[in-house]
Scaffold this motif. Structure first.
Motif, short mmCIF file in Angstrom:
data_model
loop_
_atom_site.label_atom_id
_atom_site.label_comp_id
_atom_site.label_asym_id
_atom_site.label_seq_id
_atom_site.Cartn_x
_atom_site.Cartn_y
_atom_site.Cartn_z
N ILE A 69 -45.19 88.72 48.95
CA ILE A 69 -45.71 89.18 50.24
C ILE A 69 -44.59 89.20 51.27
O ILE A 69 -44.84 89.32 52.45
N GLY A 70 -43.37 89.06 50.84
CA GLY A 70 -42.24 89.09 51.77
C GLY A 70 -41.87 87.68 52.19
O GLY A 70 -42.71 86.80 52.23
N SER A 71 -40.59 87.46 52.48
CA SER A 71 -40.14 86.12 52.85
C SER A 71 -38.90 86.20 53.73
O SER A 71 -37.95 85.46 53.56
N LYS A 72 -38.94 87.10 54.72
CA LYS A 72 -37.73 87.32 55.52
C LYS A 72 -37.56 86.29 56.65
O LYS A 72 -36.50 85.74 56.83
N ALA A 73 -38.60 86.09 57.46
CA ALA A 73 -38.50 85.12 58.57
C ALA A 73 -39.87 84.86 59.14
O ALA A 73 -40.09 84.93 60.31
N LEU A 127 -48.36 80.04 53.80
CA LEU A 127 -47.47 79.94 52.64
C LEU A 127 -46.02 79.80 53.12
O LEU A 127 -45.64 80.44 54.12
N GLY A 182 -43.44 81.13 52.03
CA GLY A 182 -42.74 82.42 51.99
C GLY A 182 -43.30 83.46 52.94
O GLY A 182 -42.85 84.61 52.94
N ALA A 183 -44.27 83.10 53.77
CA ALA A 183 -44.90 84.08 54.67
C ALA A 183 -43.85 84.68 55.62
O ALA A 183 -43.11 83.95 56.27
N ASP A 184 -43.83 86.01 55.67
CA ASP A 184 -42.88 86.74 56.53
C ASP A 184 -43.50 86.85 57.92
O ASP A 184 -44.46 87.60 58.14
N TYR A 195 -51.67 85.40 53.76
CA TYR A 195 -50.48 84.58 53.97
C TYR A 195 -50.78 83.09 53.97
O TYR A 195 -49.88 82.27 54.15
#
Lengths: 231, 231
Positions: free
Chosen positions: A227-231, B171, B173-175, B217
Motif C-alpha cells: 500500500i506504499g511506504s514513502k512517508a 500500519l 508502512g502506511a504512506d 492503512y
C-alpha cells in the motif's frame, strides 16, 4: 487566410460533388464547429463564464456578427462548448475502454483513460471541474448541460463497477456508488494538487489510490500486497 | 444605524478607558474586520475574483473611499479574505481537534471537523475550492496566500497521520502523503457531488470512504467488517 476562407476551402475540397445549397450548409456547419473548438480551448483556460461572442470573434478572426449568426446567445455558445467537451471526453475516455473485456479490465481501462485526460488537463484546465465551481449556484440550461454530462459519465463508471461485481471481480457486497464516489475523489484530488498546489507525485498517488480501492472492494485473490511506504 | 456607527458604538462601549488615539485605532481595526467579514461572505458566494471595492461598499453601506482606506488595493482585500478564512478554518477545524489524544483519535477529530465545515459549505461555497479554480493559472500573491493556506492545512493532516502511525494506530508502512491525498479526495468529491450535482448521500459516502481508508492503512485489529452493500 481567414478562418472562414480556410473552412470554405476544406469544405469545397472534401465534397466537390455537392450542390451549391448543400455546400453552403456544410460550410456553415464546419464554421460553427471551428468556432466551438476555439470556444472550448478558450473555456478551458478562462472558464465557461469568461466566454463571450467578442472574445471568440477575436480568436477566430471573424466578425462579432459572424460568430453571433451561429449562436443566438452566449448561453447557447456555452452549451455547445459543454456538448463538444462531452463528445471529446467520450471519444477519448469512454469509447476506447469499451474494447476491454467486461468487468475489472473495462473498469481499469475507463480509469486509465480518465487519468490520461486529466493529465492533459493539469496544464489546460478542465471545464467539468471549473464549470462546477462557476455554475454550482447558478440554475439554468448551462448548469443543467454540464451536470447532466458529468452525471452521465459517472453513471458509465457505475455501470462498469456493477459489471465487475457481476463478473465476480469485486466482492458481492461492494457498494458501487461508494466506489464511484471514491474514484471521483481521486481524480479531483489529482487535478487540485497537481494543477493548483503543483505538488509532485499526484499522478502516482491517484493510481495508487485506485489500486487501494480495488483492493478494498476486490476479492482477496486479486489483491496486490503493498500500500506504499514513502512517508 | 450605519455599519461604521455600529462599529464605533461597540468599540467605545467595550473599552471606555482608552485614550482618544487608541480608540480611533481600535475603531479602524474593527471597521476593517467588519469589511473583511462581509468580503468573506461575498467571496464564498461569488468567488474571490468577484470581489470589488464597489460591491463591498454596497454590502457594508460604506463609501468606496471608506472601504479603499482600509485596503490599498483589490489584491490586498483578496489576501485579507484568504487570511480571514484560514483563521476561521483553523478555529473551527484545527484547534478543537488538538484536544483529542494524539494518534487516530486526533486524526478522526480533524476529519470530523473538516466534514462539519464542508457540510456548511455545501450551501455557501468554499474559497479553498472555488479559489483553486479561479487562481490555478494566475501567479501572484493571492494565489500564493491561498495555496500556502491549503498546504499548511494539508501538512497538519499529514502530521496527524504520522503521529497515528507512530502511536501504532496505523500500519508501519502506511504512506502518510498517500493517505492525505485520498482523504482530500473524499472532501473534494463531497463538495462536488453535493453542491454541484446535488446527489444525495454524499456526506455518508465521504464518511464511509474515510473508514475505508483507515481500514486500508490500519492494523487488522482496528478494522470494522463492512464496506457497504447498497448498490
Amino acid at each position: 487566410m481567414t478562418v472562414s476562407s480556410f473552412t470554405a476551402k476544406v469544405a469545397s475540397r472534401a465534397l466537390p460533388s455537392k450542390t451549391k445549397g448543400e455546400r453552403a450548409l456544410q460550410k456553415g456547419q464546419q464554421t460553427k464547429q471551428l468556432i466551438v473548438n476555439a470556444a472550448l480551448g478558450l473555456a478551458e483556460q478562462i472558464g465557461l463564464e469568461g466566454l463571450s461572442i467578442g472574445a471568440l470573434a477575436e480568436v477566430t478572426r471573424m466578425s462579432k456578427s459572424g460568430v453571433f449568426a451561429h449562436f443566438g446567445s452566449r448561453e447557447e455558445l456555452q452549451i455547445s462548448v459543454v456538448r463538444e467537451y462531452y463528445q471529446l471526453f467520450s471519444d477519448e475516455v469512454f469509447f476506447p475502454a469499451m474494447n476491454a473485456p467486461r468487468g475489472l479490465p473495462r473498469l481499469r481501462a475507463l480509469f486509465a483513460n480518465w487519468m490520461k485526460r486529466v493529465a492533459v488537463e493539469i496544464q489546460s484546465g478542465c471545464i467539468f471541474i471549473s464549470g462546477a465551481v462557476e455554475f454550482d449556484d447558478r440554475p439554468g440550461p448551462v448548469r443543467d448541460a454540464l451536470a447532466s454530462s458529468v452525471q452521465t459519465w459517472l453513471n458509465a463508471v457505475h455501470r462498469a463497477v456493477l459489471q465487475a461485481r457481476d463478473e465476480g471481480h469485486l466482492l458481492p457486497g461492494a457498494d458501487a456508488y461508494q466506489m464511484v464516489f471514491e474514484i471521483h475523489g481521486l481524480i479531483l484530488a489529482l487535478h487540485y494538487e497537481a494543477r493548483f498546489l503543483k505538488n509532485p507525485g499526484a499522478i502516482e498517488r491517484a493510481n495508487t489510490g485506485f489500486e487501494n480501492i480495488l483492493r478494498c472492494y476486490g476479492r482477496p485473490s486479486s489483491q496486490p500486497s503493498a500500500i506504499g511506504s514513502k512517508a
